[in-house]
Motif scaffolding. Structure first.
Motif, mmCIF file in Angstrom:
data_model
loop_
_atom_site.group_PDB
_atom_site.id
_atom_site.type_symbol
_atom_site.label_atom_id
_atom_site.label_comp_id
_atom_site.label_asym_id
_atom_site.label_seq_id
_atom_site.Cartn_x
_atom_site.Cartn_y
_atom_site.Cartn_z
ATOM 1 N N UNK A 168 72.296 15.736 -17.394
ATOM 2 C CA UNK A 168 73.659 15.216 -17.293
ATOM 3 C C UNK A 168 73.884 14.187 -18.387
ATOM 4 N N UNK A 169 75.122 14.128 -18.860
ATOM 5 C CA UNK A 169 75.548 13.080 -19.788
ATOM 6 C C UNK A 169 76.679 12.333 -19.097
ATOM 7 N N UNK A 170 76.513 11.023 -18.958
ATOM 8 C CA UNK A 170 77.434 10.207 -18.168
ATOM 9 C C UNK A 170 78.004 9.105 -19.042
ATOM 10 N N UNK A 171 79.281 8.807 -18.863
ATOM 11 C CA UNK A 171 79.875 7.683 -19.562
ATOM 12 C C UNK A 171 79.090 6.415 -19.291
ATOM 13 N N UNK A 172 78.878 5.616 -20.325
ATOM 14 C CA UNK A 172 78.101 4.388 -20.193
ATOM 15 C C UNK A 172 78.714 3.461 -19.150
ATOM 16 N N UNK A 173 80.029 3.465 -19.032
ATOM 17 C CA UNK A 173 80.710 2.635 -18.045
ATOM 18 C C UNK A 173 80.711 3.352 -16.697
ATOM 19 N N UNK A 174 79.561 3.302 -16.036
ATOM 20 C CA UNK A 174 79.438 3.947 -14.723
ATOM 21 C C UNK A 174 79.461 2.890 -13.631
ATOM 22 N N UNK A 175 80.376 1.909 -13.783
ATOM 23 C CA UNK A 175 80.413 0.779 -12.859
ATOM 24 C C UNK A 175 81.080 1.118 -11.533
ATOM 25 N N UNK A 176 81.881 2.190 -11.481
ATOM 26 C CA UNK A 176 82.487 2.568 -10.208
ATOM 27 C C UNK A 176 81.389 2.890 -9.203
ATOM 28 N N UNK A 177 81.468 2.349 -7.986
ATOM 29 C CA UNK A 177 80.381 2.547 -7.013
ATOM 30 C C UNK A 177 80.022 4.009 -6.787
ATOM 31 N N UNK A 178 81.032 4.881 -6.641
ATOM 32 C CA UNK A 178 80.736 6.292 -6.370
ATOM 33 C C UNK A 178 79.999 6.929 -7.533
ATOM 34 N N UNK A 179 80.444 6.655 -8.758
ATOM 35 C CA UNK A 179 79.786 7.234 -9.930
ATOM 36 C C UNK A 179 78.384 6.666 -10.090
ATOM 37 N N UNK A 180 78.232 5.366 -9.848
ATOM 38 C CA UNK A 180 76.906 4.749 -9.954
ATOM 39 C C UNK A 180 75.933 5.378 -8.953
ATOM 40 N N UNK A 181 76.412 5.655 -7.745
ATOM 41 C CA UNK A 181 75.550 6.274 -6.742
ATOM 42 C C UNK A 181 75.196 7.705 -7.118
ATOM 43 N N UNK A 182 76.151 8.428 -7.708
ATOM 44 C CA UNK A 182 75.866 9.803 -8.130
ATOM 45 C C UNK A 182 74.815 9.799 -9.233
ATOM 46 N N UNK A 183 74.921 8.836 -10.147
ATOM 47 C CA UNK A 183 73.935 8.715 -11.224
ATOM 48 C C UNK A 183 72.560 8.403 -10.639
ATOM 49 N N UNK A 184 72.499 7.531 -9.652
ATOM 50 C CA UNK A 184 71.223 7.208 -9.010
ATOM 51 C C UNK A 184 70.604 8.465 -8.396
ATOM 52 N N UNK A 185 71.435 9.295 -7.787
ATOM 53 C CA UNK A 185 70.916 10.524 -7.194
ATOM 54 C C UNK A 185 70.373 11.462 -8.272
ATOM 55 N N UNK A 186 71.081 11.562 -9.405
ATOM 56 C CA UNK A 186 70.618 12.417 -10.499
ATOM 57 C C UNK A 186 69.298 11.904 -11.054
#
Length: 304
Positions: free
Chosen positions: A276-294
């Motif tokens: 996955x490639x994710x925007x560096x600004x992943x400060x939104x809680x939902x996006x941050x949690x999805x990144x943690x899962x990945x």
């Protein structure tokens, strides 16, 4: 009371923060200041802990105190218990901070059968209020949408490093030779690259990463693939192979029932990375949690 050795586990658990603070500072006074407690309270807590355990954990040494042999043995377990508790509290804090949101996810079409549904299902089991806006297509399209800010993250193969993004490797998958049932190559599995190079290849168009991966794979043995037909859809490629119009190199899809065989290829390069490639600004809680899962998925894949 605990039935195990008659130990008062409730007293032990309540005393762990005090025990760790005194053990790490070496002084009751410093530990009391760190805990925001009076020194007399800290001393009484240590006394109750030692009584509950039935062992002496500290001994006087100069102006401070030091761990006994029993205390040194007990300390790493107490510290690990505190770390686990902190991790659990952090997990609850993250969970409570995720409210209704919509994650915009682009993905390569071929990942839509297994990987994408699995990830969304796992995530929504914990965060049911988070919705997903899905866009599928080629790898090139996913990267362009990400660069334009039209999506929050892209799931794709061979994830690149891009400015202002975070790249996460999730798993790897093989590339296989697709041939019509009854093709002579079926008897040569794993198929040597030089034998594939003699066949007319049906490939996805260059905007799909498989095209370049196959080209590089043949170049590693000094051969150039004999390109025949090309298509923009995985299922079209399989249809063309099934019609006997050539062979192909693609990711496996064993759930499809057709007259196409998937054969292992005798090359270490017959493999691609999924990530996955994710925007560096992943400060939104939902996006941050999805990144943690990945990231956790990638760690599990590496461990496996």
């Amino acid at each position: 009371m605990s039935a195990m050795n008659g130990t008062d586990t409730r007293t032990v658990l309540r005393s762990l923060p005090t025990f760790c603070a005194v053990a790490e500072t070496g002084q009751v006074r410093l530990a009391a200041a760190e805990l925001g407690e009076q020194q007399s309270v800290v001393s009484r807590t240590l006394a109750r802990l030692q009584k509950a355990l039935g062992v002496v954990l500290f001994e006087r040494r100069g102006r401070g105190i030091a761990l006994t042999e029993a205390g040194r043995r007990f300390l790493p377990y107490a510290q690990e218990s505190m770390r686990q508790l902190d991790a659990g509290l952090g997990e609850l804090e993250h969970h409570g901070s995720v409210g209704p949101d919509t994650l915009r996810l682009a993905f390569q079409s071929l990942l839509g059968q297994r990987l994408v549904p699995s990830l969304i299902s796992r995530f929504r089991a914990t965060f049911p209020d988070v919705r997903f806006e899905l866009t599928q297509g080629s790898r090139r399209r996913g990267l362009q949408l990400l660069e334009d800010g039209a999506v929050d993250l892209a799931l794709l193969s061979s994830p690149p490093r891009m400015p202002r993004t975070t790249t996460i490797e999730i798993s790897g998958e093989p590339l296989v030779a697709l041939v019509r049932t009854g093709h002579p190559l079926v008897r040569e599995e794993p198929v040597p690259l030089h034998r594939l190079a003699d066949e007319e290849l049906i490939l996805l168009t260059p905007e799909f990463d498989v095209h370049q991966l196959v080209t590089d794979m043949f170049a590693s043995v000094g051969r150039t693939p004999r390109l025949g037909l090309s298509a923009e859809d995985y299922y079209t490629v399989r249809g063309l192979v099934e019609a006997g119009l050539g062979v192909s190199v693609m990711p496996p899809m064993p759930t499809i029932r057709d007259q196409v065989r998937e054969l292992r290829i005798d090359s270490p390069m017959a493999r691609r990375t999924i990530g996955a490639v994710v925007h560096e600004d992943a400060s939104r809680p939902a996006l941050a949690e999805f990144v943690r899962m990945l990231e956790a998925s990638g760690a599990e894949g590496a461990a496996g």
